[in-house]
Design a protein around this motif. Structure first.
Motif, PDB file in Angstrom:
ATOM      1  N   THR A 246       0.847  -1.199   0.000  1.00  0.00           N
ATOM      2  CA  THR A 246       0.000   0.000   0.000  1.00  0.00           C
ATOM      3  C   THR A 246       0.877   1.241   0.000  1.00  0.00           C
ATOM      4  O   THR A 246       1.891   1.296   0.706  1.00  0.00           O
ATOM      5  N   ARG A 247       0.491   2.236  -0.778  1.00  0.00           N
ATOM      6  CA  ARG A 247       1.220   3.494  -0.835  1.00  0.00           C
ATOM      7  C   ARG A 247       0.756   4.404   0.295  1.00  0.00           C
ATOM      8  O   ARG A 247      -0.442   4.598   0.508  1.00  0.00           O
ATOM      9  N   TRP A 248       1.718   4.974   1.006  1.00  0.00           N
ATOM     10  CA  TRP A 248       1.430   5.873   2.127  1.00  0.00           C
ATOM     11  C   TRP A 248       2.209   7.172   1.952  1.00  0.00           C
ATOM     12  O   TRP A 248       3.354   7.154   1.480  1.00  0.00           O
ATOM     13  N   ARG A 249       1.614   8.270   2.360  1.00  0.00           N
ATOM     14  CA  ARG A 249       2.382   9.499   2.522  1.00  0.00           C
ATOM     15  C   ARG A 249       2.810   9.559   3.984  1.00  0.00           C
ATOM     16  O   ARG A 249       1.966   9.615   4.892  1.00  0.00           O
ATOM     17  N   LEU A 250       4.117   9.552   4.214  1.00  0.00           N
ATOM     18  CA  LEU A 250       4.636   9.514   5.575  1.00  0.00           C
ATOM     19  C   LEU A 250       4.577  10.903   6.207  1.00  0.00           C
ATOM     20  O   LEU A 250       4.984  11.894   5.605  1.00  0.00           O
ATOM     21  N   ARG A 251       4.106  10.952   7.434  1.00  0.00           N
ATOM     22  CA  ARG A 251       3.967  12.218   8.159  1.00  0.00           C
ATOM     23  C   ARG A 251       4.988  12.368   9.285  1.00  0.00           C
ATOM     24  O   ARG A 251       5.412  13.482   9.591  1.00  0.00           O
ATOM     25  N   ARG A 252       5.342  11.284   9.923  1.00  0.00           N
ATOM     26  CA  ARG A 252       6.257  11.369  11.069  1.00  0.00           C
ATOM     27  C   ARG A 252       6.976  10.041  11.220  1.00  0.00           C
ATOM     28  O   ARG A 252       6.365   8.976  11.126  1.00  0.00           O
ATOM     29  N   THR A 253       8.279  10.113  11.494  1.00  0.00           N
ATOM     30  CA  THR A 253       9.075   8.920  11.728  1.00  0.00           C
ATOM     31  C   THR A 253       9.969   9.146  12.936  1.00  0.00           C
ATOM     32  O   THR A 253      10.132  10.266  13.415  1.00  0.00           O
ATOM     33  N   ALA A 254      10.588   8.060  13.431  1.00  0.00           N
ATOM     34  CA  ALA A 254      11.516   8.147  14.563  1.00  0.00           C
ATOM     35  C   ALA A 254      12.669   7.196  14.329  1.00  0.00           C
ATOM     36  O   ALA A 254      12.494   6.109  13.752  1.00  0.00           O
ATOM     37  N   LEU A 255      13.840   7.608  14.776  1.00  0.00           N
ATOM     38  CA  LEU A 255      15.036   6.773  14.649  1.00  0.00           C
ATOM     39  C   LEU A 255      15.246   5.884  15.864  1.00  0.00           C
ATOM     40  O   LEU A 255      16.077   4.967  15.830  1.00  0.00           O
ATOM     41  N   THR A 256      14.523   6.167  16.943  1.00  0.00           N
ATOM     42  CA  THR A 256      14.598   5.337  18.146  1.00  0.00           C
ATOM     43  C   THR A 256      13.239   4.706  18.411  1.00  0.00           C
ATOM     44  O   THR A 256      12.196   5.272  18.053  1.00  0.00           O
ATOM     45  N   GLN A 257      13.258   3.563  19.046  1.00  0.00           N
ATOM     46  CA  GLN A 257      12.021   2.819  19.264  1.00  0.00           C
ATOM     47  C   GLN A 257      11.075   3.593  20.156  1.00  0.00           C
ATOM     48  O   GLN A 257      11.447   4.005  21.264  1.00  0.00           O
ATOM     49  N   PRO A 258       9.825   3.812  19.714  1.00  0.00           N
ATOM     50  CA  PRO A 258       8.839   4.518  20.538  1.00  0.00           C
ATOM     51  C   PRO A 258       8.256   3.594  21.595  1.00  0.00           C
ATOM     52  O   PRO A 258       8.602   2.403  21.644  1.00  0.00           O
ATOM     53  N   PRO A 259       7.376   4.097  22.459  1.00  0.00           N
ATOM     54  CA  PRO A 259       6.745   3.242  23.468  1.00  0.00           C
ATOM     55  C   PRO A 259       6.024   2.061  22.828  1.00  0.00           C
ATOM     56  O   PRO A 259       5.589   2.130  21.675  1.00  0.00           O
ATOM     57  N   PRO A 260       5.887   0.957  23.553  1.00  0.00           N
ATOM     58  CA  PRO A 260       5.204  -0.228  23.013  1.00  0.00           C
ATOM     59  C   PRO A 260       3.824   0.118  22.460  1.00  0.00           C
ATOM     60  O   PRO A 260       3.082   0.914  23.037  1.00  0.00           O
ATOM     61  N   GLY A 261       3.490  -0.478  21.330  1.00  0.00           N
ATOM     62  CA  GLY A 261       2.197  -0.245  20.704  1.00  0.00           C
ATOM     63  C   GLY A 261       2.135   1.005  19.866  1.00  0.00           C
ATOM     64  O   GLY A 261       1.072   1.351  19.337  1.00  0.00           O
ATOM     65  N   THR A 262       3.273   1.698  19.718  1.00  0.00           N
ATOM     66  CA  THR A 262       3.322   2.935  18.952  1.00  0.00           C
ATOM     67  C   THR A 262       4.190   2.744  17.723  1.00  0.00           C
ATOM     68  O   THR A 262       5.315   2.260  17.828  1.00  0.00           O
ATOM     69  N   GLY A 263       3.686   3.115  16.551  1.00  0.00           N
ATOM     70  CA  GLY A 263       4.496   3.114  15.350  1.00  0.00           C
ATOM     71  C   GLY A 263       4.645   1.751  14.711  1.00  0.00           C
ATOM     72  O   GLY A 263       4.272   0.711  15.266  1.00  0.00           O
ATOM     73  N   ARG A 264       5.210   1.765  13.511  1.00  0.00           N
ATOM     74  CA  ARG A 264       5.457   0.543  12.732  1.00  0.00           C
ATOM     75  C   ARG A 264       6.951   0.495  12.404  1.00  0.00           C
ATOM     76  O   ARG A 264       7.508   1.431  11.820  1.00  0.00           O
TER      77      ARG A 264
END
Length: 282
Positions: A246-264
């Motif tokens: 699926t094509r997505w427009r990315l809005r926010r990313t992180a280089l460090t692992q976020p809290p559990p259950g957050t992000g892909r």
């Protein structure tokens, strides 16, 4: 040092994030703002442009149908000076010269670096940690006029949007306005821009619109941040990434692992990146 005497100052700005703070800053210094020259909303504009409800009582909003109409509007209001910020069209020479003392523009770069419509986006793309804020006289070309005031502000990783950068730039720009207006009243020509080679900061193109997951994670992270700070693009949508077909427009990313259950978590060329916010395009 004393402020300039009370002036009639027109504001040339298109967005609700830009015009009202400039009006407030001018009025707080005792200047009168009879009109804001706005901009007609393009059909493909995703947000709203400046409306009359965004302005305080006593300030008119004039929305020209084309840039060639701006000079006549300014002459009708007879301002002593005009202040431009983030206007999305080049002003014709007769509009720039219509106010008695001329027109000044605030540009978020250390001119002559990053002239053009996307200075902060390119600064992020190039890894800059600070950006300039420059007030300059407007002339017949774009971002080439003599400098009346300049400063530098941080561009740290916490800033992820046009609105976030804009608030910092406006704060610095407003603090320099008294100096700028004093120089206009004195007839000060300002300093010609540095003879060092300038650079052009145009809209990002298709070559920067697609995310390559095999690239280093930090490079992808910078690409996402640069596109989101750059804001709306009139022709190209980015940054676009494919996740699970699926094509997505990315809005926010992180280089460090976020809290559990957050992000892909996504595997990049040299490590992991976490996608925190995105809009599906398919």
């Amino acid at each position: 040092m004393a402020d300039a005497p009370s002036l009639r100052v027109a504001v040339v700005a298109a967005l609700p994030q830009t015009a009202p703070p400039l009006v407030d800053a001018l009025r707080a210094r005792g200047h009168r703002v009879p009109v804001v020259i706005g901009f007609r909303r393009p059909a493909d504009w995703p947000g709203h442009v400046l409306g009359e409800h965004d302005l305080p009582p006593g300030v008119d909003l004039a929305v020209p149908s084309r840039p060639e109409s701006v000079a006549a509007l300014l002459r009708a209001y007879a301002p002593d000076a005009a202040v431009s910020y983030g206007y999305p069209r080049k002003l014709p020479a007769d509009a720039v010269s219509a106010p008695r003392l001329g027109t000044v523009n605030c540009h978020p770069s250390d001119l002559p670096s990053y002239r053009g419509p996307n200075p902060v986006g390119w600064a992020v793309r190039n890894g800059e940690r600070t950006i300039g804020v420059t007030w300059h006289r407007m002339d017949a070309e774009l971002d080439t006029g003599s400098v009346l005031a300049r400063t530098t502000i941080p561009l740290d990783d916490a800033v992820w949007s046009f609105t976030g950068v804009n608030s910092r730039v406006l704060e610095a720009a407003s603090a320099m306005l008294p100096q700028v207006l004093r120089r206009l009243v004195r007839g000060d020509a300002g300093e010609p821009q540095s003879q060092r080679e300038g650079s052009w900061a145009g809209f990002f193109g298709k070559d920067y619109a697609t995310v390559d997951w095999s690239a280093p994670a930090a490079q992808v992270h910078t690409q996402v941040r640069a596109w989101n700070i750059a804001g709306h693009h009139p022709r190209v949508e980015g940054p676009v990434a494919v996740i699970d077909g699926t094509r997505w427009r990315l809005r926010r990313t992180a280089l460090t692992q976020p809290p559990p259950g957050t992000g892909r978590r996504i595997a990049c060329g040299d490590g992991d990146l976490w996608v925190l916010a995105a809009d599906a395009l398919d």
